[in-house]
Scaffold this active site. Structure first.
Site, PDB file in Angstrom:
ATOM      1  N   HIS A 121      49.355  42.915  48.835  1.00 57.48           N
ATOM      2  CA  HIS A 121      48.129  42.505  48.151  1.00 57.48           C
ATOM      3  C   HIS A 121      48.317  42.590  46.632  1.00 57.48           C
ATOM      4  O   HIS A 121      48.004  41.647  45.903  1.00 57.48           O
ATOM      5  CB  HIS A 121      46.985  43.419  48.601  1.00 57.48           C
ATOM      6  N   GLU A 122      48.831  43.704  46.169  1.00 59.60           N
ATOM      7  CA  GLU A 122      48.969  43.899  44.721  1.00 59.60           C
ATOM      8  C   GLU A 122      50.027  42.978  44.108  1.00 59.60           C
ATOM      9  O   GLU A 122      49.902  42.575  42.953  1.00 59.60           O
ATOM     10  CB  GLU A 122      49.274  45.359  44.400  1.00 59.60           C
ATOM     11  N   HIS A 125      48.436  39.786  43.035  1.00 62.13           N
ATOM     12  CA  HIS A 125      47.841  39.931  41.702  1.00 62.13           C
ATOM     13  C   HIS A 125      48.920  39.899  40.613  1.00 62.13           C
ATOM     14  O   HIS A 125      48.749  39.256  39.579  1.00 62.13           O
ATOM     15  CB  HIS A 125      47.059  41.236  41.584  1.00 62.13           C
TER      16      HIS A 125
END
Length: 185
Positions: A121-122, A125
């Site tokens: 997920h990170e 980003h």
């Protein structure tokens, strides 16, 4: 279904990867109030989970995509284990730190799969930060990155939604992505 508006998925017991939230942060994450022995245990455990996660196909693929965009992700500098204390998050993309980095919250990671999901997920980003130069103070741009991160990572897999008791015949992935992105903003 059956949840009050604004209630996090994770308030419902989490999923296969645990119940901690993740997100982009503009603050240094605080150190929890635990003993030095517990801190050491959490940090060593996190380092082991991080190393294992960095060797998975998903994380290797995402790091390779960042490398192609000219954004290096050295394991020893770009991925950091920290104690996050009271904040109920599993990790975050520290976009405002110099240099930006992916943070894993050592005291909130449940297992290896949770670490992989959080890093995945990170890294979405981080990729958005690198490739499109997201303005994290712009709610629209941040929302777009959250939608991408929730769509591309493992958080909205059907098995996680099943554990959260969020099950519909159709459209569950879309509903999960929308819900989790809204919760993160």
């Amino acid at each position: 279904k059956g949840k009050s508006k604004g209630k996090s998925d994770d308030d419902n017991g989490g999923g296969l990867f645990g119940g901690s939230r993740i997100g982009v942060t503009n603050q240094r994450l605080p150190v929890s109030a635990v003993s030095d022995a517990e801190k050491g245990h959490f940090l060593k455990r996190c380092a082991r989970m991080r190393e294992k996660a960095l060797n998975t196909g998903l994380i290797k693929f995402m790091r390779g995509a960042m490398d192609k965009k000219g954004c290096a992700t050295p394991a020893d500098k770009f991925f950091e284990c920290r104690l996050c204390g009271e904040q109920a998050i599993a990790g975050g993309f520290a976009a405002f730190e110099d240099p930006p980095k992916v943070v894993l919250c050592a005291d909130h990671l449940h297992n290896d799969q949770h670490a992989i999901a959080t890093l995945g997920h990170e890294l979405v980003h981080a990729y958005d930060h690198c490739a499109t130069h997201v303005d994290w103070t712009d709610a629209h741009q941040r929302a777009c990155s959250e939608v991408r991160a929730n769509n591309l990572s493992t958080e909205c897999w059907w098995i996680n939604e099943l554990f959260r008791a969020n099950v519909n015949v159709g459209g569950q992935h879309r509903a999960c992505v929308r819900r989790r992105a809204a919760d993160a903003i």
